[in-house]
Design a protein around this motif. Structure first.
Motif, PDB file in Angstrom:
ATOM      1  N   ILE A   1     -35.953 -62.756  48.701  1.00 40.81           N
ATOM      2  CA  ILE A   1     -37.172 -61.519  48.690  1.00 40.81           C
ATOM      3  C   ILE A   1     -37.358 -60.501  47.734  1.00 40.81           C
ATOM      4  CG2 ILE A   1     -38.038 -59.448  49.978  1.00 40.81           C
ATOM      5  CD1 ILE A   1     -36.237 -60.457  52.844  1.00 40.81           C
ATOM      6  N   THR A   2     -35.879 -60.092  47.460  1.00 40.17           N
ATOM      7  CA  THR A   2     -36.518 -59.162  45.994  1.00 40.17           C
ATOM      8  C   THR A   2     -35.729 -60.366  44.970  1.00 40.17           C
ATOM      9  OG1 THR A   2     -34.283 -58.337  45.648  1.00 40.17           O
ATOM     10  CG2 THR A   2     -34.878 -57.843  47.478  1.00 40.17           C
ATOM     11  N   GLY A   3     -35.774 -61.179  44.388  1.00 40.23           N
ATOM     12  CA  GLY A   3     -35.461 -61.575  43.644  1.00 40.23           C
ATOM     13  C   GLY A   3     -34.543 -61.214  42.393  1.00 40.23           C
ATOM     14  N   THR A   4     -32.907 -60.334  43.163  1.00 42.66           N
ATOM     15  CA  THR A   4     -32.320 -59.739  42.488  1.00 42.66           C
ATOM     16  C   THR A   4     -31.231 -59.887  43.019  1.00 42.66           C
ATOM     17  OG1 THR A   4     -32.074 -58.196  43.617  1.00 42.66           O
ATOM     18  CG2 THR A   4     -33.123 -58.170  41.420  1.00 42.66           C
ATOM     19  N   ALA A   5     -29.825 -60.763  42.359  1.00 44.59           N
ATOM     20  CA  ALA A   5     -28.234 -60.705  42.646  1.00 44.59           C
ATOM     21  C   ALA A   5     -27.983 -59.655  43.894  1.00 44.59           C
ATOM     22  CB  ALA A   5     -27.375 -60.854  41.889  1.00 44.59           C
ATOM     23  N   PHE A   6     -28.063 -59.675  44.913  1.00 46.52           N
ATOM     24  CA  PHE A   6     -27.176 -58.833  45.543  1.00 46.52           C
ATOM     25  C   PHE A   6     -25.325 -58.403  44.744  1.00 46.52           C
ATOM     26  CE2 PHE A   6     -24.132 -58.048  49.899  1.00 46.52           C
ATOM     27  CZ  PHE A   6     -24.958 -56.513  49.705  1.00 46.52           C
ATOM     28  N   ALA A   7     -25.522 -57.218  44.943  1.00 48.57           N
ATOM     29  CA  ALA A   7     -24.148 -56.313  44.307  1.00 48.57           C
ATOM     30  C   ALA A   7     -23.339 -55.864  45.493  1.00 48.57           C
ATOM     31  CB  ALA A   7     -24.816 -55.112  43.958  1.00 48.57           C
ATOM     32  N   PRO A   8     -22.214 -56.299  45.976  1.00 52.04           N
ATOM     33  CA  PRO A   8     -21.117 -55.697  47.115  1.00 52.04           C
ATOM     34  C   PRO A   8     -20.588 -54.858  46.030  1.00 52.04           C
ATOM     35  CG  PRO A   8     -20.346 -57.796  46.038  1.00 52.04           C
ATOM     36  CD  PRO A   8     -22.170 -57.562  45.972  1.00 52.04           C
ATOM     37  N   PRO A   9     -20.543 -53.189  47.353  1.00 50.90           N
ATOM     38  CA  PRO A   9     -19.522 -52.424  46.345  1.00 50.90           C
ATOM     39  C   PRO A   9     -18.470 -53.114  45.672  1.00 50.90           C
ATOM     40  CG  PRO A   9     -20.673 -51.500  48.797  1.00 50.90           C
ATOM     41  CD  PRO A   9     -20.902 -53.118  48.354  1.00 50.90           C
ATOM     42  N   PRO A  10     -17.252 -52.457  45.151  1.00 48.96           N
ATOM     43  CA  PRO A  10     -16.195 -52.602  44.855  1.00 48.96           C
ATOM     44  C   PRO A  10     -15.571 -52.542  46.506  1.00 48.96           C
ATOM     45  CG  PRO A  10     -16.867 -51.077  43.375  1.00 48.96           C
ATOM     46  CD  PRO A  10     -17.953 -50.868  44.274  1.00 48.96           C
ATOM     47  N   ALA A  11     -13.974 -53.596  45.947  1.00 58.50           N
ATOM     48  CA  ALA A  11     -13.713 -53.628  47.067  1.00 58.50           C
ATOM     49  C   ALA A  11     -12.432 -53.104  46.877  1.00 58.50           C
ATOM     50  CB  ALA A  11     -12.931 -55.568  46.842  1.00 58.50           C
TER      51      ALA A  11
ATOM     52  N   ARG B   1     -45.117 -64.148  48.344  1.00 56.00           N
ATOM     53  CA  ARG B   1     -45.781 -66.021  47.833  1.00 56.00           C
ATOM     54  C   ARG B   1     -44.999 -66.120  46.441  1.00 56.00           C
ATOM     55  NH1 ARG B   1     -50.949 -63.982  48.111  1.00 56.00           N
ATOM     56  NH2 ARG B   1     -51.417 -64.721  49.943  1.00 56.00           N
ATOM     57  N   GLU B   2     -44.350 -65.858  45.889  1.00 59.62           N
ATOM     58  CA  GLU B   2     -44.530 -65.604  44.144  1.00 59.62           C
ATOM     59  C   GLU B   2     -42.282 -65.757  44.242  1.00 59.62           C
ATOM     60  OE1 GLU B   2     -44.450 -61.798  42.421  1.00 59.62           O
ATOM     61  OE2 GLU B   2     -46.982 -62.017  42.221  1.00 59.62           O
ATOM     62  N   ARG B   3     -42.423 -65.618  45.455  1.00 59.73           N
ATOM     63  CA  ARG B   3     -40.746 -65.719  46.138  1.00 59.73           C
ATOM     64  C   ARG B   3     -40.657 -66.715  46.703  1.00 59.73           C
ATOM     65  NH1 ARG B   3     -37.204 -64.752  42.538  1.00 59.73           N
ATOM     66  NH2 ARG B   3     -36.161 -64.732  43.670  1.00 59.73           N
ATOM     67  N   GLY B   4     -41.493 -67.618  47.210  1.00 59.95           N
ATOM     68  CA  GLY B   4     -41.069 -68.929  48.020  1.00 59.95           C
ATOM     69  C   GLY B   4     -41.451 -68.462  49.447  1.00 59.95           C
ATOM     70  N   LEU B   5     -42.338 -67.710  49.391  1.00 59.59           N
ATOM     71  CA  LEU B   5     -42.154 -67.493  51.156  1.00 59.59           C
ATOM     72  C   LEU B   5     -43.600 -66.810  51.197  1.00 59.59           C
ATOM     73  CD1 LEU B   5     -38.874 -64.441  50.641  1.00 59.59           C
ATOM     74  CD2 LEU B   5     -39.101 -66.956  51.304  1.00 59.59           C
ATOM     75  N   ILE B   6     -43.241 -66.901  52.914  1.00 59.77           N
ATOM     76  CA  ILE B   6     -45.020 -66.394  53.967  1.00 59.77           C
ATOM     77  C   ILE B   6     -44.421 -65.424  54.349  1.00 59.77           C
ATOM     78  CG2 ILE B   6     -46.573 -67.733  55.406  1.00 59.77           C
ATOM     79  CD1 ILE B   6     -46.199 -70.043  54.832  1.00 59.77           C
ATOM     80  N   LEU B   7     -45.486 -64.533  53.723  1.00 56.67           N
ATOM     81  CA  LEU B   7     -44.707 -63.253  55.303  1.00 56.67           C
ATOM     82  C   LEU B   7     -45.726 -62.896  56.020  1.00 56.67           C
ATOM     83  CD1 LEU B   7     -43.644 -60.588  56.063  1.00 56.67           C
ATOM     84  CD2 LEU B   7     -45.115 -59.678  53.721  1.00 56.67           C
ATOM     85  N   ALA B   8     -45.387 -63.468  57.284  1.00 59.85           N
ATOM     86  CA  ALA B   8     -46.003 -63.972  57.971  1.00 59.85           C
ATOM     87  C   ALA B   8     -46.517 -62.411  59.235  1.00 59.85           C
ATOM     88  CB  ALA B   8     -44.648 -64.864  59.654  1.00 59.85           C
ATOM     89  N   ASP B   9     -45.757 -61.717  59.430  1.00 61.61           N
ATOM     90  CA  ASP B   9     -46.234 -60.535  59.509  1.00 61.61           C
ATOM     91  C   ASP B   9     -44.834 -59.757  60.403  1.00 61.61           C
ATOM     92  OD1 ASP B   9     -44.022 -60.788  62.343  1.00 61.61           O
ATOM     93  OD2 ASP B   9     -45.444 -62.070  63.397  1.00 61.61           O
ATOM     94  N   THR B  10     -44.942 -58.103  60.170  1.00 65.97           N
ATOM     95  CA  THR B  10     -43.873 -57.353  59.994  1.00 65.97           C
ATOM     96  C   THR B  10     -45.150 -55.998  61.198  1.00 65.97           C
ATOM     97  OG1 THR B  10     -42.755 -56.175  58.294  1.00 65.97           O
ATOM     98  CG2 THR B  10     -45.474 -55.771  58.331  1.00 65.97           C
ATOM     99  N   LYS B  11     -43.767 -55.112  60.482  1.00 68.82           N
ATOM    100  CA  LYS B  11     -44.128 -53.998  61.446  1.00 68.82           C
ATOM    101  C   LYS B  11     -43.590 -52.228  60.709  1.00 68.82           C
ATOM    102  CE  LYS B  11     -39.711 -52.924  63.332  1.00 68.82           C
ATOM    103  NZ  LYS B  11     -38.751 -52.880  64.946  1.00 68.82           N
TER     104      LYS B  11
END
Length: 316
Positions: free
Chosen positions: A290-300, A194-204
């Motif tokens: 979801i995480t509020g952090t930037a994605f960091a791809p591995p070095p090319a 909710r803090e990230r503007g999302l609804i977690l509707a269901d999960t397993k």
């Protein structure tokens, strides 16, 4: 990164006791640890149909975010992360019940409450549902809809708590523990989403026991593949209009394939690079939202499997 550079396989002969899942490669070490490598395979129609660059890293790192943010609620199997695509965990005896928690009347599979509800059922998973509920409506409270865990290609079957305990799948104490953990994990997940503007509707969730019989959370948690996320801002208007909630649409490839062949019985056509790239961007967007952090791809420059081999060399 193109599909050809994505992690299609993670076969490492120096590691023992190899097991290949639909998406993950597993190795069981003699000391009771398990190495789980998330490939970039996209599984649909009971087979791998494509490789989505960075998908394995997104799933591993999203689960890491949630494991670290829920460890106070429930212990988990994680020991360390030697690589962006790899988790090393305790090997567990997986409990034969998959725990699905739902906050909304949603879903498309045969075991979803919405499917059963629309078929006229009102007593579902041992829970009584009132008449008059609408597609994707919020339930009065989160519910657990457990299924038997299908091994070796079998089909999941709906279960009630009475069937789980009465049938000897779990003891009453185990059921009480996993159901309490699952509802608490889901409440934490919904609050943080909710803090990230999302609804977690269901999960397993999957739980397992260690050598001492303790129940630990296993596999993954609150990832885009194990959970249904909706965008909170557009949900009220879409629900009022009877429209499907807005979500992370990862189904470009699945829909494209299904429109062009019988994917269960015919060869899969060559999938355009544009669709592969679109799907990769959706996974990255999901991670960042979801995480509020930037994605960091591995070095090319270093192929993913070479990097993983290097990072796992101490386990050889």
């Amino acid at each position: 990164m193109s599909e050809t550079e994505a992690l299609r396989e993670a076969v490492i002969p120096e590691l023992p006791n190899y097991y290949r899942g639909k998406v993950r490669e597993n190795y069981d070490l003699p000391d009771g640890r398990r190495i789980i490598i998330a490939s970039d395979r996209l599984s649909a129609f009971d087979r791998a149909i494509a490789c989505i660059p960075y998908k394995g890293q997104v799933l591993t790192q999203t689960a890491r975010f949630w494991f670290e943010n829920t460890a106070d609620i429930c212990p988990n199997h994680v020991l360390e992360y030697p690589d962006p695509n790899v988790v090393v965990g305790q090997r567990l005896e997986i409990l034969p019940v998959e725990i699905v928690v739902r906050g909304y009347l949603a879903g498309t599979t045969g075991t979803s409450v919405l499917t059963m509800y629309k078929q006229g059922q009102r007593e579902i998973y041992g829970i009584r549902f009132p008449d008059g509920l609408r597609d994707n409506e919020a339930l009065p409270e989160a519910i657990i809809t457990p299924t038997s865990k299908a091994f070796d290609g079998g089909h999941d079957e709906p279960l009630s708590p009475q069937e789980i305990v009465g049938g000897g799948l779990l003891s009453q104490e185990q059921w009480d523990t996993v159901s309490a953990h699952a509802l608490a994990l889901f409440a934490r997940g919904q609050a943080m989403a909710r803090e990230r503007g999302l609804i977690l509707a269901d999960t397993k969730y999957e739980f397992g026991t260690d050598g001492e019989g303790r129940i630990l959370l296993a596999d993954e948690i609150h990832t885009p593949d194990s959970s249904r996320y909706w965008f909170a801002q557009s949900y009220p208007e879409r629900f009022a209009k009877g429209e499907k909630p807005e979500s992370f649409d990862k189904d470009f490839v699945r829909n494209w394939v299904a429109a062009r062949c019988d994917p269960y019985n015919e060869p899969i056509p060559e999938i355009p690079d544009e669709l592969i790239a679109q799907t990769s961007q959706v996974y990255i967007r999901a991670f960042e939202t979801i995480t509020g952090t930037a994605f960091a791809p591995p070095p090319a420059g270093e192929p993913p499997l070479e990097r993983i081999r290097r990072n796992l060399a101490r386990y050889f």
